[in-house]
Design an enzyme around this catalytic site. Structure first.
Site, PDB file in Angstrom:
ATOM      1  N   CYS A   1      23.547  12.627  52.929  1.00  0.00           N
ATOM      2  CA  CYS A   1      24.970  12.924  52.750  1.00  0.00           C
ATOM      3  C   CYS A   1      25.910  11.754  53.087  1.00  0.00           C
ATOM      4  CB  CYS A   1      25.371  14.156  53.541  1.00  0.00           C
ATOM      5  SG  CYS A   1      24.445  14.421  55.044  1.00  0.00           S
TER       6      CYS A   1
ATOM      7  N   ARG B   1      12.191  12.261  58.602  1.00  0.00           N
ATOM      8  CA  ARG B   1      12.507  13.108  59.753  1.00  0.00           C
ATOM      9  C   ARG B   1      11.298  13.196  60.657  1.00  0.00           C
ATOM     10  NH1 ARG B   1      15.625  18.099  56.721  1.00  0.00           N
ATOM     11  NH2 ARG B   1      17.120  16.770  55.617  1.00  0.00           N
TER      12      ARG B   1
ATOM     13  N   GLN C   1      14.332  14.408  48.744  1.00  0.00           N
ATOM     14  CA  GLN C   1      15.092  15.608  48.421  1.00  0.00           C
ATOM     15  C   GLN C   1      15.762  15.446  47.070  1.00  0.00           C
ATOM     16  OE1 GLN C   1      17.682  15.506  51.963  1.00  0.00           O
ATOM     17  NE2 GLN C   1      16.934  17.567  52.356  1.00  0.00           N
TER      18      GLN C   1
ATOM     19  N   ASP D   1      18.680  15.973  46.055  1.00  0.00           N
ATOM     20  CA  ASP D   1      19.907  16.243  46.782  1.00  0.00           C
ATOM     21  C   ASP D   1      21.137  16.070  45.896  1.00  0.00           C
ATOM     22  OD1 ASP D   1      21.217  16.922  49.057  1.00  0.00           O
ATOM     23  OD2 ASP D   1      20.687  15.125  50.178  1.00  0.00           O
TER      24      ASP D   1
ATOM     25  N   HIS E   1      25.686  16.258  46.472  1.00  0.00           N
ATOM     26  CA  HIS E   1      26.857  16.673  47.245  1.00  0.00           C
ATOM     27  C   HIS E   1      28.014  16.830  46.291  1.00  0.00           C
ATOM     28  CE1 HIS E   1      24.170  14.949  50.245  1.00  0.00           C
ATOM     29  NE2 HIS E   1      24.640  15.905  50.999  1.00  0.00           N
TER      30      HIS E   1
ATOM     31  N   LYS F   1      25.557  29.302  54.211  1.00  0.00           N
ATOM     32  CA  LYS F   1      24.700  28.797  53.142  1.00  0.00           C
ATOM     33  C   LYS F   1      24.025  29.914  52.379  1.00  0.00           C
ATOM     34  CE  LYS F   1      20.570  28.344  56.029  1.00  0.00           C
ATOM     35  NZ  LYS F   1      19.342  27.617  56.291  1.00  0.00           N
TER      36      LYS F   1
ATOM     37  N   HIS G   1      26.571  20.746  50.193  1.00  0.00           N
ATOM     38  CA  HIS G   1      25.252  20.096  50.107  1.00  0.00           C
ATOM     39  C   HIS G   1      24.384  21.056  49.325  1.00  0.00           C
ATOM     40  CE1 HIS G   1      25.809  17.763  53.992  1.00  0.00           C
ATOM     41  NE2 HIS G   1      26.660  18.738  54.179  1.00  0.00           N
TER      42      HIS G   1
END
Length: 578
Positions: A271, A300, A318, A320, A322, A402, A448
Site C-alpha cells: 500500500c 512477512r 499479492q 493487490d 488500492h 472489510k 485495499h
RNA sequence: GCCCACAUAGCUCAGCAGGUAGAGCACGUUCUUGGUAAGAACGGGGUCACCAGUUCGAAUCUGGUUGUGGGCUCCA
C-alpha cells in the site's frame, strides 16, 4: 431433533467415553475439555507423559470395551459446592466451574467417569457406533499460548461404519490432491532448505500457470479501469513508522538492513508505494477514482510452525490494488470489486463461496461514525448485487471494516479468497487528499483489495480443486504429440510448429519409447490433449486425439482440432471437449 | 513460537536387536520402431539432513541444530 444434532450429541458422548478410557489407563489424568467438532470430537488431557500412536490403539480398544458394556449416561444436577468436591483433583474443571454463573451445574456420569458437562448425551455408551481415533496434537489450554499445553486426541465418529469409511476415503482423496504432493509430481514448484523455509521457487510448469493467470488478471484489470503499477521490494524504515506498520505489524516484518547509514525493510504490504505514487501531485476530484493494481511481492515473517506448502509462505505475491476515491464513490467501487471477485471465482471454476462482512473490532482507529458509514457502504454494495452474506462481528481490521470471500474447492474445503478492506488510517497518516469541486482539500476514501489473495495460495487452491488436471487454458502443457515410430517425427514436429504458432503449448515426445509409455506419462502429467500420429495419420494428414479423460476423439484434421482447442482456451472452458 | 512425529539415491520406501548401505521408479548407454496407461539388458548415483557425544566401531543409541508433517496460537 435433526440428524446433524443427534450426530453431534453422539460425538460429544464419544469424547466422554474416550476420556474414560484415558482415565483407566492414566488414573491421574487432568481433564481439559472435550467437545464435538466437525466430523468427530476431541478431548484435551494433561498427562504424566507424552502419548504415542500405540497409546491411541490402546485407548481405542478400551473405548470399544466401554461401548460394548453399554453403560448408561446419567445426568445429575449438583450445587457448585458439591461439584467443587467432585472435581477437587481437576484444576481445569475447577477453573471452568468458577466461570459458570448458575448455582447448580450439570454433571454426567458413565461407568467410572464423571464430567462437568451441560450435555446432552446419548442414553448409553452402546449408542456410539462408528469411531476412529486419528491423531494426537498439542493444544493450549483455552487456546491461549500463555497457558499450559495439553495433549489433544482427535477422533472421527459417524452413525455407521459406512459413513466413517466414506469419510476416511474422502481424506485419502484429499491427500492425493494435496498441492504439496502434486506440486512435486507435476514439477510445479519447490521450496528449499538451503534457501529458507516458506520461500517458493517456481519451476517452468508452475511458472506457466502463474504467468497465464497473471496475464489474464492484468488484462481484466485494465478492462475494468485499473492502472497497473510496479513498486520496489524494500523501503526505508521511516516510511513504515509513519504508516504505523512498524508499531502494529512489526512482529510480521523482517529486521531492517542498513544501506549507507539508512535503515531499510522488506515490504510486508504494497500500500505505501501506491500511496507515494498517488501523492506525487495534487489530485483533482475529476480523476477519481484512481485504481492502482500491482502483482506485488511482499515478505512477512511467519512463525516456523505455521508454514504450509504454497498456502502459508514467507514471500508471496499479492494480486493487490488500492482504490482512491471520494466517499460518495465508495459504494460503486465496492460493487465493482465484488463483481470482479465473482467473475474471477467463477472463471477459475469455483462454484460455492461464503461472503463475510467483518465489523469493527475492539481496538480500532478512526471515528465511530465513519466506521458505521463505511460498514453501511459495504452492506449496501452487497445488497445491491444480491449477494448473500454473513456478519463476522468484530473481525474487521483495526483500520476499517472489510468483506472477505471464502470459496470452496472440489472437496468442499474452504479457502480464503478475495478481501476488500476500507482503510481510515493510512489516508490520515499520509495525508492523502484530493481537491474537490469546491477547490478545497478533502481526504480520500481508500480501499485495499485482492481478488485472488496471493499467487501462491491461489495456486494451491487451484491445484487441489482440479487435482492437478487444469483446464486447458491453464494447463502448463496443452498438447503432447506422440509419434508412434521415429519416422513420424517430422510430421510430429510440423504439428508442433503449427500449434505453437497459434500460441498453444505443444510438445513432441521424441523419445524412442513405445506409445503406451508415452501415453501413460502424458496421462500422469495430466496433459489435456494427446495427439497420436503414425503411418495412417501421416498418409492422410490427420491426427488421432486422445483426451486426458481417456476418451478417444474421432480422427480429424489439425485445423478442426485447432478450432476446438482455440475455443476451449478462449472461453476458459472447465471441461475438455472436442 | 509451542506439543508430538518424521528425515536413508532425484522420487517412493526396505534396512528387524549398533559391525562403514539395498529395491522399484527416475537417470545414462545399448538393443528394440512398437497404434492408445510401464519392451529388454547393462550401468552410474548415497560423507544415511547437519553438529556433537557414547562406543573398538553409529544410518542404527543420546543430546543439540535445521527442515518437513499433524495440531495449537496467528494469517494473503
Amino acid at each position: 431433533m435433526t440428524e446433524e444434532e443427534k450426530l453431534e450429541i453422539m460425538r460429544h458422548s464419544a469424547a466422554h467415553v474416550m476420556a474414560e478410557a484415558v482415565q483407566s489407563i492414566f488414573p491421574d489424568t487432568k481433564f481439559g475439555i472435550g467437545p464435538s467438532i466437525e466430523n468427530g470430537f476431541y478431548y484435551d488431557f494433561d498427562l504424566p507423559r507424552s502419548l504415542t500412536p500405540d497409546d491411541l490403539s490402546l485407548i481405542g480398544s478400551k473405548m470399544n470395551e466401554i461401548i460394548a458394556a453399554d453403560m448408561p449416561f446419567v445426568r445429575q444436577e449438583v450445587t457448585k459446592e458439591e461439584a467443587r468436591r467432585l472435581f477437587a483433583a481437576q484444576p481445569y474443571k475447577l477453573e471452568l466451574l468458577d466461570e459458570i454463573p448458575d448455582e447448580k451445574v450439570g454433571v454426567y456420569r458413565q461407568g467410572s467417569f464423571i464430567d462437568l458437562c451441560r450435555g446432552p448425551h446419548v442414553d448409553s455408551t452402546g449408542e456410539i457406533k462408528a469411531f476412529k481415533l486419528v491423531s494426537i496434537a498439542g493444544a493450549y489450554w483455552r487456546g491461549d499460548e500463555h497457558q499450559p499445553m495439553l495433549q489433544r486426541i482427535y477422533g472421527v465418529a459417524f452413525v455407521a461404519k459406512k459413513a466413517l469409511d466414506e469419510h476416511l476415503k474422502k481424506l485419502e482423496e484429499a491427500a492425493k490432491r494435496d498441492h504439496r504432493k502434486l506440486g512435486a509430481e507435476l514439477d510445479l514448484y519447490s521450496i528449499h532448505e538451503e534457501a529458507g523455509p516458506g520461500l517458493v521457487h517456481w519451476h517452468p510448469k508452475g511458472a506457466v500457470i502463474r504467468r497465464v493467470i497473471e496475464d489474464f488478471w492484468k488484462d481484466e484489470h485494465i478492462k475494468r479501469g485499473y492502472d497497473i503499477i510496479y513498486t520496489p521490494h524494500i523501503a526505508k524504515l521511516d516510511l513504515w513508522k509513519t504508516s504505523g506498520h512498524w508499531e502494529f505489524y512489526r512482529d510480521n516484518m523482517y529486521s531492517p538492513m542498513e544501506i549507507e547509514g539508512q535503515e531499510y525493510v522488506l515490504k510486508p504490504m504494497n500500500c505505501l508505494g501506491h500511496i507515494l505514487i498517488y501523492k506525487t501531485r495534487l489530485r483533482s476530484y475529476r480523476e477519481l477514482p484512481l485504481r492502482y493494481a500491482e502483482l506485488g511481492t511482499v515478505y512477512r515473517y511467519e512463525r516456523s510452525g505455521v508454514l504450509l506448502g504454497l498456502s502459508r509462505v514467507r514471500g508471496f505475491t499479492q494480486d493487490d490494488a488500492h482504490i482512491f476515491c471520494r466517499f460518495d464513490q465508495l459504494e460503486d467501487e465496492v460493487v465493482g470489486v465484488l463483481d470482479l471477485a465473482r467473475f474471477m471465482i467463477d472463471t477459475f471454476g469455483f462454484t460455492t463461496y461464503r461472503v463475510l462482512l467483518s465489523t469493527r473490532p475492539e481496538k480500532y482507529a478512526g471515528a465511530l461514525k465513519v466506521w458505521e458509514e463505511a460498514t453501511d457502504t459495504l452492506r449496501r454494495a452487497l445488497e445491491k448485487l444480491d449477494v448473500a452474506y454473513e456478519i463476522d462481528p468484530g473481525e474487521g481490521v483495526f483500520y476499517g471494516p472489510k468483506i472477505d470471500i471464502k470459496f470452496e474447492d472440489a472437496l468442499g474445503r474452504g479457502w480464503q479468497g478475495p478481501t476488500i478492506q476500507i482503510d481510515f488510517n493510512l489516508p490520515q497518516r499520509f495525508d492523502v487528499t484530493y481537491i474537490g469541486e469546491d477547490g478545497r482539500e478533502h481526504s480520500v476514501a481508500m480501499v485495499h483489495r485482492t481478488v485472488l489473495g496471493s499467487m501462491e495460495r491461489f495456486l494451491a487452491s487451484l491445484i487441489e480443486h482440479y487435482g492437478g488436471a487444469f483446464p486447458v487454458w491453464l494447463a502448463p502443457l496443452q498438447v503432447m504429440i506422440i509419434p508412434i515410430a521415429d519416422r513420424h517425427l517430422d510430421y510430429a514436429h510440423q504439428l508442433e510448429d503449427e500449434l505453437r504458432n497459434e500460441g498453444m503449448r505443444a510438445k513432441v515426445d521424441t523419445r524412442s519409447e513405445r506409445v503406451n509409455l508415452k501415453i501413460r506419462q502424458a496421462q500422469l502429467d495430466k496433459v489435456p490433449y494427446m495427439l497420436i500420429v503414425g503411418d495412417k495419420e501421416v498418409a492422410d494428414s490427420t491426427i488421432s486425439v486422445r483426451l486426458r479423460s481417456g476418451e478417444q476423439a474421432a480422427s480429424q484434421s489439425l485445423d478442426s482440432f485447432k478450432r476446438s482447442v482455440r475455443a476451449a482456451i478462449a472461453s476458459r472452458a472447465k471441461d475438455l471437449e472436442l
